[in-house]
Every structure is written in C-alpha cells, then in structure tokens.
Write an enzyme that holds these catalytic residues in place. Structure first.
Site, PDB file in Angstrom:
ATOM      1  N   TYR A 296      51.008  42.590  48.242  1.00 33.29           N
ATOM      2  CA  TYR A 296      51.362  41.256  48.746  1.00 33.29           C
ATOM      3  C   TYR A 296      51.127  40.125  47.747  1.00 33.29           C
ATOM      4  O   TYR A 296      51.955  39.200  47.664  1.00 33.29           O
ATOM      5  CB  TYR A 296      50.672  40.983  50.089  1.00 33.29           C
TER       6      TYR A 296
ATOM      7  N   HIS B 140      37.950  43.711  55.239  1.00 32.94           N
ATOM      8  CA  HIS B 140      38.089  42.447  54.509  1.00 32.94           C
ATOM      9  C   HIS B 140      37.512  41.265  55.290  1.00 32.94           C
ATOM     10  O   HIS B 140      37.214  40.230  54.702  1.00 32.94           O
ATOM     11  CB  HIS B 140      39.575  42.213  54.225  1.00 32.94           C
TER      12      HIS B 140
ATOM     13  N   ASP C 146      36.633  35.905  50.018  1.00 33.16           N
ATOM     14  CA  ASP C 146      37.980  36.069  49.481  1.00 33.16           C
ATOM     15  C   ASP C 146      38.166  35.057  48.348  1.00 33.16           C
ATOM     16  O   ASP C 146      37.315  34.941  47.475  1.00 33.16           O
ATOM     17  CB  ASP C 146      38.985  35.913  50.631  1.00 33.16           C
TER      18      ASP C 146
ATOM     19  N   TYR D  82      47.735  32.349  45.529  1.00 29.34           N
ATOM     20  CA  TYR D  82      48.631  33.391  44.996  1.00 29.34           C
ATOM     21  C   TYR D  82      49.386  32.971  43.750  1.00 29.34           C
ATOM     22  O   TYR D  82      49.503  33.748  42.798  1.00 29.34           O
ATOM     23  CB  TYR D  82      49.584  33.877  46.100  1.00 29.34           C
TER      24      TYR D  82
END
Length: 318
Positions: free
Chosen positions: A147, A291, A103, A230
């Site tokens: 998201y 994932h 990730d 993020y």
C-alpha cells in the site's frame, strides 16, 4: 472519555486540535498518532497516564482529525509535523516532555528529539523504531503492490478511496493493517479491493470507533494524510547528519506486526543495528499483537508505558 478536554491552539498559522487530561503541574507526555488515526487512538493511554500522575496531551496532526489542513496539503512534510510538535509544547509552556509515537508518529518523534534534545525526557514508539538516513530509499525497499508504494502515486489512492464512503475506507484499512502479513495488491487490483465486504472487524474495534474516526476524516479528508507520510517517505531520516538519540527509549512491537515483514525491517530491529542510532533502546514484543496495539491491548500497553514513565520520571524534572 468525558475526563478528556479538547481545545484548539494557534500553531504555525493553523488551528490545531489537542486532547488533554491531567494536571498542568504534572510531568507531561505527548502522544503522536499514525494513519489512519487521530488523537482518539490514545484514549485508553491518556486516561491511564493521567490517573498515574502525568499530564497527557494528544494532538491531531495538521490535516488530520479536527485540526486545520494546510492551504497546500501537497506541500506538507514531516518537518511541518516536527515543528508543530515543538510549537504545541511552547504554546502550553511545557519545557520537558516524554514523547510517545505510533506508526509514522515515530518518524516525527525521533527527529523531534534530535532537533530539540533539551525538550525530550524519553521516547516510546509503537510499531516503528528509529528510521536510519535514507530508510525507504536505501535500506527498506517496499514491495511493489504494497500500500505505501501504491499511495505514493498522486491520485491513485484518491481514486481508490472515492469508490467508497469514508466509514468503509476506515473499516477496510483497520482490517488490512491488522493482518500479520504484508497485504500486496496484484497489478490490476487496488488496495481497497484486498478487503472483502463480508470480512469482520477485529474483535477489539467497534462500529462506534469507526463512526468517530470517519467523522474526523469526513472533516479533514485524506489529502494531507496521503502526503504525510506516504508521499514524503523518501525524506525519512534526512533531518540530521550522523543522528544519535541519547535519551532512554523503548520500542513496543506486536509479534504479529506486519511491518516486521518489510524486507530488512525485522533484521534491523533484532540485530541491534538500530542501537547505532539509539544506544539506550529496549525492544519489547507483545504476543499476538498487531499494528494497533494501543487499541488491541490497551491494558498491556498502558502497563508498559507506565513502567517506562515511572522509571524515568526524574528526567522530566526541570
């Protein structure tokens, strides 16, 4: 699990937690986690590589798990994570390492290799390939209601998460991220609303796993985790001009990885465009994989990692 040792080391003004197993004289492998994860994501892989004659090291990034949080989490950046990785290796007197990132750990792994090529013997990433310059501002436009777009907005995720205890937040994210499609919230929905309370956990994820992750996030909170990755996505790929990663690289993708549905992402990987930046890359797809490959299919992931490490072991010799 009791084979894995834990310690804290001073890194750039913080105490960072690392888990480790294997002989200090063995070729080293550093595992970089994603979100909502910690070192614990790699528990199966750490034991496997140590049993195969390697030294496994898995830190909690700053602001994650048992590591200290920075004094100003809202100023944390990918650069901090890259510098911390270099400092961890220096502190452990490791001059050459294989880097494995999942990730957003991949978004740390590749720039780390670009900035410290002398330290890196090879790279494996899971779920994400090398991200090109301007990745999330120019090339991969994230859908509204997805998201990462929602969580980029300061305060929105915090308000969403605060309606639930930490265990429920972790549970919901694992359920959401295990889907094969992009989970898109409507205008009047929040991300946590996308999971119905009766939705079962993935079969490979246990209540004990939730307890362990939740205990980590009850300590760290989500402030740094929402900042990196993020709220710093617009900086991804900005670290080096004309980047080219020259070491052997393998990308492992689940065939049902939802990130492949981000507009342009699947085409970028499958078309070979990524090889402009990572010419020695091989891409391997795991059938039915989601994932969370290291936890969903640990034996398969272990096999792929060990194949790579054994083929390239000579590159770690210094």
């Amino acid at each position: 699990m009791d084979q894995i040792a834990h310690r804290f080391i001073p890194v750039n003004g913080l105490k960072l937690h690392i888990a480790e197993v294997g002989s200090e004289s063995s070729p080293a492998v550093i595992f970089l986690h994603g979100f909502p994860e910690t070192w614990y994501t790699w528990r199966h892989q750490m034991i496997a590589v140590a049993n195969a004659g390697f030294r496994a090291i898995a830190p909690d990034f700053r602001g994650y798990g048992l590591s200290d949080s920075p004094t100003e989490p809202e100023k944390a950046s990918f650069t901090d994570m890259i510098n911390d990785t270099a400092s961890i290796l220096d502190s452990l007197a490791i001059s050459k390492v294989f880097v494995i990132g999942k990730d957003f750990g991949a978004i740390v792994a590749y720039p780390f290799a670009l900035q410290h090529p002398e330290k890196v013997a090879g790279i494996i990433t899971l779920g994400l390939p090398f991200m090109p310059p301007g990745a999330f501002t120019n090339q991969f436009v994230l859908p509204e209601g997805f998201y990462p777009r929602r969580w980029q907005e300061p305060g929105r995720a915090e308000a969403d998460f605060s309606r639930f205890d930490v265990k429920t937040v972790v549970r919901n994210i694992y359920i959401l991220f295990s889907q094969s499609e992009l989970q898109i919230a409507d205008e009047n929905q929040e991300i946590m609303d996308l999971v119905k309370p009766a939705t079962p956990l993935p079969s490979w994820f246990t209540k004990e796993d939730i307890e362990i992750y939740a205990a980590s996030y009850e300590k760290s909170g989500f402030r740094t985790a929402l900042q990196v990755p993020y709220r710093t996505l617009n900086t991804v790929g900005s670290e080096v001009q004309d980047p080219k990663v020259e070491v052997p690289t393998t990308v492992i993708m689940g065939e049902e990885e939802y990130l492949l549905k981000i507009p342009g992402m699947g085409e970028y990987i499958r078309s070979g465009e990524v090889k402009k930046y990572v010419p020695k890359q091989e891409t391997i797809y795991v059938p039915h994989g989601s994932h969370f490959l290291p936890e969903q299919f640990p034996n398969k992931v272990n096999q792929l990692i060990l194949n790579f490490l054994n083929q390239n072991k000579h590159l770690a010799l210094v």
